[in-house]
Design an enzyme around this catalytic site. Structure first.
Site, PDB file in Angstrom:
ATOM      1  N   GLN A  89       0.852  -1.193   0.000  1.00  0.00           N
ATOM      2  CA  GLN A  89       0.000   0.000   0.000  1.00  0.00           C
ATOM      3  C   GLN A  89       0.883   1.238   0.000  1.00  0.00           C
ATOM      4  O   GLN A  89       1.782   1.377   0.843  1.00  0.00           O
ATOM      5  CB  GLN A  89      -0.896  -0.001   1.232  1.00  0.00           C
ATOM      6  CG  GLN A  89      -1.683   1.265   1.457  1.00  0.00           C
ATOM      7  CD  GLN A  89      -3.070   1.256   0.809  1.00  0.00           C
ATOM      8  OE1 GLN A  89      -3.994   1.836   1.329  1.00  0.00           O
ATOM      9  NE2 GLN A  89      -3.227   0.583  -0.307  1.00  0.00           N
ATOM     10  N   CYS A 118      -7.438   6.643   2.825  1.00  0.00           N
ATOM     11  CA  CYS A 118      -7.147   6.850   4.248  1.00  0.00           C
ATOM     12  C   CYS A 118      -7.748   8.170   4.729  1.00  0.00           C
ATOM     13  O   CYS A 118      -7.432   9.237   4.202  1.00  0.00           O
ATOM     14  CB  CYS A 118      -5.644   6.851   4.489  1.00  0.00           C
ATOM     15  SG  CYS A 118      -5.202   7.094   6.227  1.00  0.00           S
ATOM     16  N   LYS A 159      -7.224   1.996  -4.509  1.00  0.00           N
ATOM     17  CA  LYS A 159      -8.121   1.792  -3.370  1.00  0.00           C
ATOM     18  C   LYS A 159      -8.778   3.117  -3.017  1.00  0.00           C
ATOM     19  O   LYS A 159      -8.105   4.084  -2.658  1.00  0.00           O
ATOM     20  CB  LYS A 159      -7.350   1.242  -2.173  1.00  0.00           C
ATOM     21  CG  LYS A 159      -8.234   0.820  -0.999  1.00  0.00           C
ATOM     22  CD  LYS A 159      -7.403   0.138   0.078  1.00  0.00           C
ATOM     23  CE  LYS A 159      -8.307  -0.383   1.194  1.00  0.00           C
ATOM     24  NZ  LYS A 159      -9.033   0.703   1.901  1.00  0.00           N
ATOM     25  N   HIS A 187     -13.951   1.129  -0.698  1.00  0.00           N
ATOM     26  CA  HIS A 187     -14.453   1.199   0.674  1.00  0.00           C
ATOM     27  C   HIS A 187     -15.742   2.013   0.623  1.00  0.00           C
ATOM     28  O   HIS A 187     -15.726   3.181   0.248  1.00  0.00           O
ATOM     29  CB  HIS A 187     -13.427   1.875   1.584  1.00  0.00           C
ATOM     30  CG  HIS A 187     -13.789   1.827   3.032  1.00  0.00           C
ATOM     31  ND1 HIS A 187     -12.906   1.410   4.008  1.00  0.00           N
ATOM     32  CD2 HIS A 187     -14.932   2.121   3.688  1.00  0.00           C
ATOM     33  CE1 HIS A 187     -13.503   1.459   5.190  1.00  0.00           C
ATOM     34  NE2 HIS A 187     -14.734   1.894   5.022  1.00  0.00           N
ATOM     35  N   GLY A 219     -15.085  -3.094   3.716  1.00  0.00           N
ATOM     36  CA  GLY A 219     -15.901  -2.500   4.768  1.00  0.00           C
ATOM     37  C   GLY A 219     -16.899  -3.467   5.359  1.00  0.00           C
ATOM     38  O   GLY A 219     -17.627  -4.141   4.630  1.00  0.00           O
ATOM     39  N   ASP A 220     -16.902  -3.574   6.698  1.00  0.00           N
ATOM     40  CA  ASP A 220     -17.901  -4.348   7.446  1.00  0.00           C
ATOM     41  C   ASP A 220     -17.885  -5.837   7.143  1.00  0.00           C
ATOM     42  O   ASP A 220     -18.942  -6.483   7.163  1.00  0.00           O
ATOM     43  CB  ASP A 220     -19.307  -3.790   7.202  1.00  0.00           C
ATOM     44  CG  ASP A 220     -19.542  -2.466   7.897  1.00  0.00           C
ATOM     45  OD1 ASP A 220     -18.626  -2.002   8.603  1.00  0.00           O
ATOM     46  OD2 ASP A 220     -20.631  -1.876   7.724  1.00  0.00           O
ATOM     47  N   ALA A 242     -10.189  -5.723   7.054  1.00  0.00           N
ATOM     48  CA  ALA A 242      -9.058  -5.208   7.826  1.00  0.00           C
ATOM     49  C   ALA A 242      -9.316  -5.424   9.316  1.00  0.00           C
ATOM     50  O   ALA A 242      -8.687  -6.273   9.955  1.00  0.00           O
ATOM     51  CB  ALA A 242      -8.811  -3.734   7.518  1.00  0.00           C
TER      52      ALA A 242
END
EC number: 1.3.1.-
Length: 337
Positions: A89, A118, A159, A187, A219-220, A242
């Site tokens: 990343q 981010c 990303k 995301h 996500g989630d 993550a």
């Protein structure tokens, strides 16, 4: 770090897009461990692969610091011949830094991810991370310049997060795809959306319809059921986790809690490769957070060094070492009587 000219060429079968293609041929969707600041280090990446994750990310590395500073290079990135398929990343906001970064690190990784998501305020002030969501031309220029020089020898994942106006995100993904991005990870939150707010799967589903390259949802994802629900609804090629993976690296196997095997394997890897004690301690408490009583977690948090941690685990649990029968196979905590 060795000279790129002195190392063998990466095996193309570990290229992320080839992993996705192979998974599709097998009738399944890819599993990915997402980048986590500090925590996606080599021992944890190998732990994830112990549970057959397809692709694993490094923590975000600042391109400018990496290309200019030997200390940053050696502290931010370590690898070995087992570290594949791995995507590094990259936090970057200039074409020149990106090109220098690729030249130095591409021989050691299978893909490079541009971080456009981010939401940390300091990163946004530096013009990296989610700040890039308002600079699609810059992101496209970084991608197209890299592709013009390296072609298919560099695999780029862009990303992103989503905008408040989904049409703006649609234009963004079209631009980076046209520039040559090999895949896009989405995301499903804006840069201002709290992690406690459910991820917007409708936005990911809508964006998927406008993208012709592989798409990964982020996500989630905390359980295998979450994984199945996300791929079925959003029609994506795979899912990145993550926070879920940090708590349970075996989540894609269908286990809803961290198996004891993860603790034994992590302790083996961290003592083999090394990791700052504070990170090792945090990993252990994350792995055991929902597995053992809170009082034990508090006691682990009070330990001062790795010797104390090993002694504590040996005192309260049967912690097998590699080579012992049953090493890294148990699901439930192995308590001492």
């Amino acid at each position: 770090m060795p000279s790129p000219k002195s190392i063998p060429i990466r095996d193309p079968k570990y290229k992320p897009t080839n992993i996705i293609k192979q998974s599709k041929e097998q009738g399944r969707h890819v599993t990915i461990a997402g980048p986590m600041v500090r925590y996606s280090k080599l021992p944890f990446r190998e732990l994830c692969r112990f549970y057959n994750l397809d692709i694993v990310y490094t923590p975000m590395i600042l391109a400018r610091e990496f290309v200019r500073n030997d200390i940053a290079r050696y502290s931010d990135f370590t690898t070995n011949d087992k570290d594949k398929s791995v995507i590094v990343q990259c936090g970057v906001n200039s074409v020149s830094d990106f090109m220098k970064f690729i030249e130095m690190i591409n021989p050691f990784v299978d893909g490079i991810g541009i971080n456009c998501g981010c939401p940390i305020r300091d990163q946004i002030k530096e013009g990296i991370g989610a700040a890039l969501m308002s600079k699609p031309k810059l992101v496209a220029e970084m991608i197209s310049t890299a592709k013009a020089k390296y072609g298919d020898s560099v695999c780029i994942d862009t990303k992103i997060r989503i905008h408040n106006d989904i049409n703006e995100t649609i234009e963004f993904v079209k631009m980076v795809e046209q520039a040559g991005s090999d895949m896009i990870t989405i995301h499903g939150r804006t840069k201002n959306t709290r992690s406690s707010t459910p991820v917007d799967l409708d936005a990911i589903k809508t964006l998927r319809k406008h993208i012709n390259i592989p798409v990964i949802a982020n996500g989630d994802c905390f359980t295998k059921k979450d994984f199945d629900r996300i791929v079925d609804y959003a029609k994506v090629d795979g899912v990145m986790s993550a926070r879920g993976i940090l708590a349970n690296p075996a989540l894609f196997t269908g286990l809803d809690k961290t198996p004891w095997s993860a603790v034994e394997m992590f302790m083996h890897l961290v003592t083999c490769y090394g990791l700052p004690f504070g990170l090792s301690q945090h990993h252990i408490t994350q792995l055991l957070e929902n597995v053992i009583p809170k009082s034990y977690i508090r006691q682990i948090n009070e330990l001062k060094n790795m010797i104390e941690l090993i002694d504590y685990l040996d005192e309260h649990f049967i912690l097998k070492r590699k080579g012992e029968d049953g090493f890294a196979t148990a699901v439930e905590p192995q308590w001492r009587q």
